[in-house]
Design an enzyme around this catalytic site. Structure first.
Site, short mmCIF file in Angstrom:
data_model
loop_
_atom_site.label_atom_id
_atom_site.label_comp_id
_atom_site.label_asym_id
_atom_site.label_seq_id
_atom_site.Cartn_x
_atom_site.Cartn_y
_atom_site.Cartn_z
N HIS A 113 0.87 -1.18 0.00
CA HIS A 113 0.00 0.00 0.00
C HIS A 113 0.91 1.23 0.00
O HIS A 113 2.01 1.19 0.57
CB HIS A 113 -0.84 -0.06 1.28
CG HIS A 113 -1.91 0.98 1.40
ND1 HIS A 113 -1.64 2.28 1.73
CD2 HIS A 113 -3.24 0.90 1.25
CE1 HIS A 113 -2.78 2.96 1.78
NE2 HIS A 113 -3.77 2.14 1.49
N ASP A 190 3.31 -3.96 8.21
CA ASP A 190 2.04 -3.25 8.04
C ASP A 190 0.94 -4.29 8.28
O ASP A 190 0.72 -5.18 7.45
CB ASP A 190 1.99 -2.68 6.61
CG ASP A 190 0.64 -2.10 6.25
OD1 ASP A 190 -0.32 -2.29 7.01
OD2 ASP A 190 0.56 -1.46 5.18
N GLN A 193 -4.21 -5.02 7.14
CA GLN A 193 -5.15 -6.02 6.61
C GLN A 193 -5.01 -7.38 7.28
O GLN A 193 -5.78 -8.29 6.97
CB GLN A 193 -4.95 -6.18 5.08
CG GLN A 193 -5.22 -4.93 4.28
CD GLN A 193 -6.68 -4.47 4.31
OE1 GLN A 193 -7.58 -5.17 4.79
NE2 GLN A 193 -6.93 -3.26 3.84
N LYS A 216 -10.31 -0.49 10.68
CA LYS A 216 -10.42 -1.70 9.85
C LYS A 216 -10.72 -2.93 10.70
O LYS A 216 -10.89 -4.03 10.18
CB LYS A 216 -9.13 -1.91 9.05
CG LYS A 216 -8.92 -0.82 7.99
CD LYS A 216 -7.74 -1.15 7.11
CE LYS A 216 -7.21 0.04 6.35
NZ LYS A 216 -8.00 0.37 5.15
N CYS A 353 -4.58 2.43 -3.71
CA CYS A 353 -3.36 2.99 -3.12
C CYS A 353 -2.19 2.04 -3.34
O CYS A 353 -1.34 1.83 -2.45
CB CYS A 353 -3.52 3.29 -1.62
SG CYS A 353 -4.84 4.42 -1.26
N1 PLP Z 1 -1.71 -0.54 4.68
C1 PLP Z 1 -2.62 -1.33 4.13
C2 PLP Z 1 -2.22 -2.70 3.69
C3 PLP Z 1 -3.92 -0.88 3.96
O1 PLP Z 1 -4.84 -1.65 3.39
C4 PLP Z 1 -4.25 0.44 4.39
C5 PLP Z 1 -5.61 0.99 4.18
O2 PLP Z 1 -6.29 0.69 3.23
C6 PLP Z 1 -3.26 1.21 4.99
C7 PLP Z 1 -1.99 0.69 5.12
C8 PLP Z 1 -3.54 2.59 5.48
O3 PLP Z 1 -4.41 2.56 6.55
P1 PLP Z 1 -5.03 3.93 7.12
O4 PLP Z 1 -5.64 4.61 5.96
O5 PLP Z 1 -6.04 3.45 8.12
O6 PLP Z 1 -3.91 4.68 7.74
#
Ligand code: PLP
Length: 398
Positions: A113, A190, A193, A216, A353
Site C-alpha cells: 500500500h 504493516d 489487513q 479496519k 493505493c
Molecule cells: N496498509 C494497508 C495494507 C492498507 O490496506 C491500508 C488501508 O487501506 C493502509 C496501510 C492505510 O491505513 P489507514 O488509511 O487506516 O492509515
C-alpha cells in the site's frame, strides 16, 4: 453477528463488500464512544481531579490490553497513533534517518500500500539510500523468494504488509524477518489487513515494528497503533512536539517524556482509544478458526462464481484473507463499480493505493470485494449476479 451492527438495520438492502477500506462498527464500539463522552470525558495525563485520574487509568489499561492483544512484551511498546499511515510515517521519520545511511538499502514489495511504500521511498531520497522494490508473483502477491533474494548486508529496513490489500495474500513475515535480522536490519510490518483476519503475535512474527488501524478492525476512525521493540522506541527521537510529550522545557532546551508518551504529543484520541478497546474485545471473542473457515468459504464461492463469467480476470489466490480483486475485460473497473452500486452492491474500484502493483499487473485499476465477519453467502450471490448483469449491459450477450 450481523445483528450486532446497527449499520445493516439502517441499510437493509445494501451489500457491503468494502471492509478492507473500512469495517462497519458493532453496537459495543458505539456504546464505548458514548460511554467515554457521557461518563468519563476528561483529558488524560493532565488533570488533578478524580475523573481525570480515572480516565487516565483506563487509557493506560487499554494500552495494556493492546499489548496483550499483540503479545508485546510490555505496554510501553504500544504507541497510540491516528492509524497505520501515521504509525508507518512515525517510524520512517524518526527511526529512519537515525538508522539508514547513504548507500544502505530499504527493501519493500511492489505489492505494498502507498502508506508502506512512499514513506520508505522518501526516506531513501532524503538520506541517499537505495530503495529496492521486490517483484510480485503473476497473481499480484508479494513473492517471498524474490524478497529473500534482495536481502543484502546493506539491508537496514524491510517493510512488508503481512496481508496485502489488493489480493489479500498472506506473507510469511517470520521467515523473511530471520533473514533480515541476520544482516542486522529491522522489519516493519504493516498489519492493516492482517489484524482484522487473524490473531497476531508480534514476537513470534519477528516484527521490530508493527502498525494497524482501528477502523479496519470494527473500531473507530482516527485511532491506530504502533508497536515497536522497546530499545528501538527508546532510542528514537520524537517527530511531533507539544503537550504531554516532555520531561522539562526551558527557553533553550527541552527533554522528553519516556516512551510511549514522547510519541503522543497533544491531546490524544481518547474516545478512539475507548472504541478501539471495545473493538479488540469484540475481535478476541471470535473463534478464529470459524472466522477463517467462513472467509475461505466466501472467497471460494466468489472466485468460483466470477470464474463462470466470461472475461473476468481474477487476481490473488484462493488462500486470500477475505479479499477478491478482479477485472472484466472491456469494462473499466470504475464503470463496473458504478453499475454494481446501482444494484446496491458496494465494492471498491481503483488502484487501491497500490499504483506500483497496478503497473506490474498492467491494469489501471481493479474491482475489489472484501469481507468481514458480517458478510454472508447471499452477499456473494448478489455480487456475482450483478457482475453477470453488468457484463450483459456493457458488452451485450454472446
Ligand atoms: N496498509 C494497508 C495494507 C492498507 O490496506 C491500508 C488501508 O487501506 C493502509 C496501510 C492505510 O491505513 P489507514 O488509511 O487506516 O492509515
Amino acid at each position: 453477528m450481523r445483528e450486532q451492527f446497527p449499520f445493516f438495520a439502517a441499510h437493509p438492502d445494501l451489500v457491503y463488500l468494502d471492509s478492507a477500506a473500512t469495517s462497519q462498527k458493532p453496537q459495543v464500539v458505539l456504546n464505548a464512544l458514548q460511554d467515554y463522552y457521557v461518563n468519563e470525558n476528561a483529558n488524560v495525563h493532565r488533570g488533578l481531579y478524580r475523573l481525570a485520574f480515572a480516565t487516565t487509568e483506563r487509557y493506560e489499561a487499554i494500552r495494556q490490553q493492546v499489548a496483550a492483544f499483540l503479545n508485546a512484551a510490555q505496554a510501553e511498546e504500544i504507541v497510540f497513533t491516528r492509524g497505520t499511515t501515521d504509525s508507518l510515517n512515525l517510524v520512517a521519520q524518526s527511526f529512519g534517518p537515525q538508522t539508514v545511511r547513504a548507500g544502505d538499502e530499504i527493501l519493500v514489495s511492489a505489492a505494498e500500500h502507498h502508506s508502506n511504500f512512499i514513506p520508505w521511498q522518501q526516506l531513501a531520497v532524503r538520506v541517499g539510500a537505495k530503495f529496492v522494490v521486490a517483484p510480485v508473483t503473476a497473481t499480484g502477491d508479494t513473492d517471498p523468494a524474490a524478497v529473500a533474494k534482495l536481502i543484502t548486508p546493506r539491508t537496514r529496513i524491510l517493510a512488508l504488509a503481512q496481508v496485502t490489500n489488493v489480493t489479500g495474500g498472506l506473507v510469511p513475515v517470520r521467515q523473511l524477518a530471520d533473514l533480515v535480522h541476520a544482516v542486522g536490519g529491522v522489519v516493519v510490518v504493516d498489519g492493516a489487513q492482517s489484524v482484522p483476519h487473524m490473531p497476531v503475535d508480534v514476537q513470534a512474527l519477528g516484527a521490530d515494528f508493527f502498525a494497524f488501524s482501528g477502523h479496519k478492525v470494527y473500531g473507530p476512525t482516527g485511532i491506530g497503533v504502533l508497536y515497536g521493540r522497546l530499545p528501538l522506541l527508546d532510542a528514537m527521537p520524537p517527530v511531533q512536539f507539544g503537550g504531554e510529550m516532555i520531561d522539562e522545557v526551558t527557553d533553550v532546551r527541552s527533554t522528553w517524556a519516556p516512551v510511549p508518551l514522547k510519541f503522543e504529543a497533544g491531546t490524544p484520541n481518547i474516545a478512539g482509544v475507548y472504541g478501539l478497546s471495545a473493538a479488540l474485545t469484540f475481535l478476541q471473542a471470535q473463534d478464529w478458526s470459524t472466522v477463517r473457515a467462513r472467509e475461505f468459504q466466501l472467497v471460494t464461492a466468489l472466485r468460483t462464481g466470477l470464474t463462470q463469467i466470461p472475461g473476468v480476470q481474477l487476481y490473488g489466490t484462493a488462500n486470500s484473507l477475505g479479499i477478491v480483486s478482479f477485472t472484466l475485460t472491456g469494462v473499466h473497473p470504475h464503470d463496473l463499480a458504478t453499475f454494481l452500486d446501482e444494484q446496491a452492491v458496494a465494492v471498491r474500484a481503483g488502484h487501491h493505493c497500490a499504483q506500483p502493483l497496478m503497473a506490474r499487473l498492467g491494469v489501471p485499476a481493479t474491482v475489489r470485494a472484501s469481507f468481514a465477519g458480517y458478510n454472508t453467502p447471499a452477499d456473494v450471490a448478489r455480487l456475482v449476479a450483478a457482475v453477470a448483469e453488468a457484463r450483459g449491459y456493457f458488452l451485450g450477450t454472446d
